[in-house]
Design a protein around this motif. Sequence first.
Motif, short mmCIF file in Angstrom:
data_model
loop_
_atom_site.label_atom_id
_atom_site.label_comp_id
_atom_site.label_asym_id
_atom_site.label_seq_id
_atom_site.Cartn_x
_atom_site.Cartn_y
_atom_site.Cartn_z
N TYR A 103 -16.20 -20.74 1.05
CA TYR A 103 -15.52 -21.33 -0.10
C TYR A 103 -15.31 -22.83 0.10
O TYR A 103 -15.56 -23.64 -0.79
CB TYR A 103 -14.17 -20.64 -0.31
CG TYR A 103 -13.41 -21.11 -1.53
CD1 TYR A 103 -13.59 -20.47 -2.76
CD2 TYR A 103 -12.53 -22.18 -1.46
CE1 TYR A 103 -12.91 -20.90 -3.88
CE2 TYR A 103 -11.85 -22.63 -2.59
CZ TYR A 103 -12.04 -21.98 -3.80
OH TYR A 103 -11.37 -22.42 -4.91
N ARG A 104 -14.85 -23.19 1.29
CA ARG A 104 -14.57 -24.59 1.60
C ARG A 104 -15.83 -25.44 1.55
O ARG A 104 -15.84 -26.55 1.02
CB ARG A 104 -13.94 -24.68 2.99
CG ARG A 104 -13.68 -26.11 3.50
CD ARG A 104 -13.23 -26.07 4.94
NE ARG A 104 -13.08 -27.40 5.50
CZ ARG A 104 -11.96 -28.11 5.51
NH1 ARG A 104 -10.85 -27.59 4.99
NH2 ARG A 104 -11.91 -29.31 6.04
N ARG A 128 -18.41 -19.99 -5.48
CA ARG A 128 -17.02 -19.81 -5.07
C ARG A 128 -16.44 -18.47 -5.50
O ARG A 128 -15.59 -17.90 -4.81
CB ARG A 128 -16.18 -20.96 -5.60
CG ARG A 128 -16.42 -22.25 -4.82
CD ARG A 128 -15.51 -23.34 -5.26
NE ARG A 128 -15.54 -24.44 -4.30
CZ ARG A 128 -14.85 -25.55 -4.46
NH1 ARG A 128 -14.08 -25.72 -5.52
NH2 ARG A 128 -14.91 -26.51 -3.56
N ARG A 129 -16.86 -17.98 -6.64
CA ARG A 129 -16.36 -16.67 -7.07
C ARG A 129 -16.79 -15.59 -6.09
O ARG A 129 -16.06 -14.62 -5.86
CB ARG A 129 -16.86 -16.35 -8.47
CG ARG A 129 -16.22 -17.21 -9.56
CD ARG A 129 -16.72 -16.83 -10.94
NE ARG A 129 -16.13 -17.67 -11.97
CZ ARG A 129 -16.42 -17.57 -13.27
NH1 ARG A 129 -17.30 -16.68 -13.67
NH2 ARG A 129 -15.83 -18.37 -14.14
N ALA A 171 -17.33 -16.14 -2.83
CA ALA A 171 -16.53 -16.34 -1.63
C ALA A 171 -15.11 -15.80 -1.79
O ALA A 171 -14.49 -15.35 -0.82
CB ALA A 171 -16.49 -17.82 -1.27
N LEU A 172 -14.60 -15.81 -3.01
CA LEU A 172 -13.26 -15.26 -3.26
C LEU A 172 -13.19 -13.77 -2.95
O LEU A 172 -12.13 -13.25 -2.60
CB LEU A 172 -12.85 -15.52 -4.71
CG LEU A 172 -12.40 -16.94 -5.04
CD1 LEU A 172 -12.16 -17.09 -6.54
CD2 LEU A 172 -11.13 -17.30 -4.26
N TRP A 200 -18.45 -8.15 -1.02
CA TRP A 200 -18.61 -9.49 -0.47
C TRP A 200 -19.77 -9.55 0.52
O TRP A 200 -20.66 -10.42 0.41
CB TRP A 200 -17.30 -9.92 0.19
CG TRP A 200 -17.41 -11.00 1.24
CD1 TRP A 200 -17.01 -10.91 2.53
CD2 TRP A 200 -17.90 -12.34 1.07
NE1 TRP A 200 -17.23 -12.09 3.19
CE2 TRP A 200 -17.78 -12.99 2.32
CE3 TRP A 200 -18.43 -13.03 0.00
CZ2 TRP A 200 -18.16 -14.31 2.52
CZ3 TRP A 200 -18.83 -14.36 0.20
CH2 TRP A 200 -18.69 -14.98 1.44
#
Length: 242
Positions: free
Chosen positions: A157-158, A164-165, A167-168, A206
């Motif tokens: 995410y970083r 990013r979704r 990685a969430l 994930w």
Amino acid sequence: MTSDDRAARVAGIFFLITFVSAITGAVLYAPVLSDPDYVTGPGADVRILLGVLCEIVLVITNIGTAIVLFPVLRRHHEAAALGYVAARIIECVLIVVGMLGVLTVVTLRQAQEGGGDSASSVPVARALVALHDWTFLLGPGFVVGIGNGLLLGFLMYRAGLVPRRMALLGLVGGPLMSASGIAVLFGAYEQTSVWSGLATLPEIAWEASLGIYLTFRGFRRPGSRAATLPGGVGEAGWVPRP
């Protein structure tokens, strides 16, 4: 193809192999884990040994993902990247301990064929199976949530290396999976219960999506919108492409 592209592809393939080997190993282990008196019966030793072989592949690919990703992840947060490697190693150590427990049950069963004491072997075999179950809970059931979920999700995410979704899923699913492991530890519900399965689903999603994404897409490019902060500079000091 750059070194980062190669790292992404290799890591993605390793993630996919971990899925196949972990599921296959669990299926092959079924006779020894589900039959309390396996040690006194005819056994399915070849099947169990194939399961052990699958777990050896699992250990290799688990550590492989950490080794391949570390040079990339350390650029964005070295402490978290080291934590991810450490979590992978701890997970694999626990898997190996459980593997040795299963192998010892096979040895005990084979000893019965040579006239061993079945009365004393049964409780020992059951204890070894319980050892395997505990290592599975603490390794793939708890440490994975911290390493593959929270730490790797945070790093991805970083850095903006994946959407990013996506990685969430790791940032949410990892802690949820670890919390579920603690709940099982204290007897809130069984490890094979519906609640445990539901708590594990986001982490599974994930890892599966990460493996597929890295294998077929690789890392997101520095200039992509998802990897860029509002000020116009990428999260790791990257400057987006014109």
